[in-house]
Write a protein that holds these residues in place. Structure first.
Motif, PDB file in Angstrom:
ATOM      1  N   ILE A  55       0.853  -1.267   0.171  1.00  0.00           N
ATOM      2  CA  ILE A  55      -0.112   0.091  -0.108  1.00  0.00           C
ATOM      3  C   ILE A  55       0.907   1.180   0.272  1.00  0.00           C
ATOM      4  O   ILE A  55       1.667   1.397   0.774  1.00  0.00           O
ATOM      5  CB  ILE A  55      -0.803  -0.170   1.293  1.00  0.00           C
ATOM      6  N   GLN A  57      -0.279   4.440  -0.737  1.00  0.00           N
ATOM      7  CA  GLN A  57      -1.137   5.495  -0.143  1.00  0.00           C
ATOM      8  C   GLN A  57      -2.624   4.987  -0.344  1.00  0.00           C
ATOM      9  O   GLN A  57      -3.275   4.190  -0.675  1.00  0.00           O
ATOM     10  CB  GLN A  57      -1.165   6.537  -1.372  1.00  0.00           C
ATOM     11  N   GLY A  58      -3.238   5.723   1.165  1.00  0.00           N
ATOM     12  CA  GLY A  58      -4.601   5.363   1.262  1.00  0.00           C
ATOM     13  C   GLY A  58      -4.677   4.130   2.352  1.00  0.00           C
ATOM     14  O   GLY A  58      -3.871   4.072   3.372  1.00  0.00           O
ATOM     15  N   GLN A  79      -0.344   2.691   4.854  1.00  0.00           N
ATOM     16  CA  GLN A  79       0.723   3.055   3.989  1.00  0.00           C
ATOM     17  C   GLN A  79       1.936   2.128   4.309  1.00  0.00           C
ATOM     18  O   GLN A  79       2.195   2.259   5.505  1.00  0.00           O
ATOM     19  CB  GLN A  79       1.363   4.534   3.809  1.00  0.00           C
ATOM     20  N   CYS A 105      -6.676   4.905  -2.778  1.00  0.00           N
ATOM     21  CA  CYS A 105      -5.545   4.174  -2.574  1.00  0.00           C
ATOM     22  C   CYS A 105      -4.897   4.182  -3.905  1.00  0.00           C
ATOM     23  O   CYS A 105      -5.336   3.750  -4.974  1.00  0.00           O
ATOM     24  CB  CYS A 105      -5.600   3.035  -1.477  1.00  0.00           C
TER      25      CYS A 105
END
Length: 230
Positions: A55, A57-58, A79, A105
């Motif tokens: 991950i 972002q989000g 993240q 995300c």
């Protein structure tokens, strides 16, 4: 890809790798970034996974449904964390759970089979990646034990206090924001949403917490220590 290099290189999977080694590993693993909108399903419980996702972002929510169709959130990832670790297994089995975007995300997907079952072309970084995979599995087991400890509390108040204490420790502050809506928090605690809302109001009246939407403050310092470490 370069914009997220610090996040990628900071994950357990690439711990100890130099920048050129991370890039080489991503080439070997056929790394690809995909975007998902909030509430979009990333993969379903009946899908067989052949890749894991970092991950960038989000937020991602991992969910299961019981036989009556009630949804339960058993993990929340942010993240730098990795989802889809069931792709590490040798057997091609269904994931058994659903991944949903808890917020907009971006996720870096990597083909784990390129390392687990490399075929003829073997990446020379394979041994180090597999070693880091084992560390990753240990981290995920820790998260599972924390969730089991949470749901072991029989009273709703104790579950809420346990969860909020964990969040206070994560943020190193008595006042913090949680990553859940009220509905998602109920699913994570495996309780009824209306019962959760009533209990939060009672806890605020009793002087234990102060809250507004998803921002909370623990008013009793002793409650911040009600955390079982694993």
């Amino acid at each position: 890809m370069q914009d997220y290099f610090s996040t990628i290189s900071g994950t357990t999977l690439f711990k100890g790798f130099e920048e050129n080694e991370v890039q080489l590993a991503l080439n070997c693993l056929q790394g690809m970034i995909r975007e998902f909108a909030k509430k979009e399903i990333i993969f379903r419980a009946e899908e067989v996974l052949d890749e894991a996702g970092i991950i960038l972002q989000g937020q991602v929510l991992l969910c299961k449904e019981n036989i009556s169709g009630m949804r339960s959130i058993f993990s929340e990832l942010g993240q730098g964390e990795i989802m889809g670790e069931t792709a590490l297994g040798l057997a091609r089995e269904h994931s058994g759970y659903e991944a949903v975007a808890g917020a907009d995300c971006k996720i870096l997907f990597i083909k784990i089979n390129k390392i687990v079952r490399p075929g003829r072309a073997t990446c020379h970084l394979r041994g180090r990646i597999i070693e880091n995979m084992l560390a990753l599995l240990l981290e995920n087991n820790r998260s599972i034990y924390q969730k089991l400890n949470l749901v072991s509390h029989k009273s709703l108040r104790d579950r809420i206090l346990h969860y909020l204490s964990l969040q206070a420790k994560r943020n190193n502050a008595a006042e913090f924001e949680i990553p859940f809506s009220r509905s998602d928090l109920a699913d994570y605690l495996t309780v009824d949403r209306s019962a959760l809302s009533r209990e939060l109001q009672r806890m605020a009246k009793d002087g234990l917490i102060r809250f507004s939407k998803n921002r909370f403050e623990l008013l009793d310092a002793e409650n911040q220590l009600r955390i079982s470490d694993f």
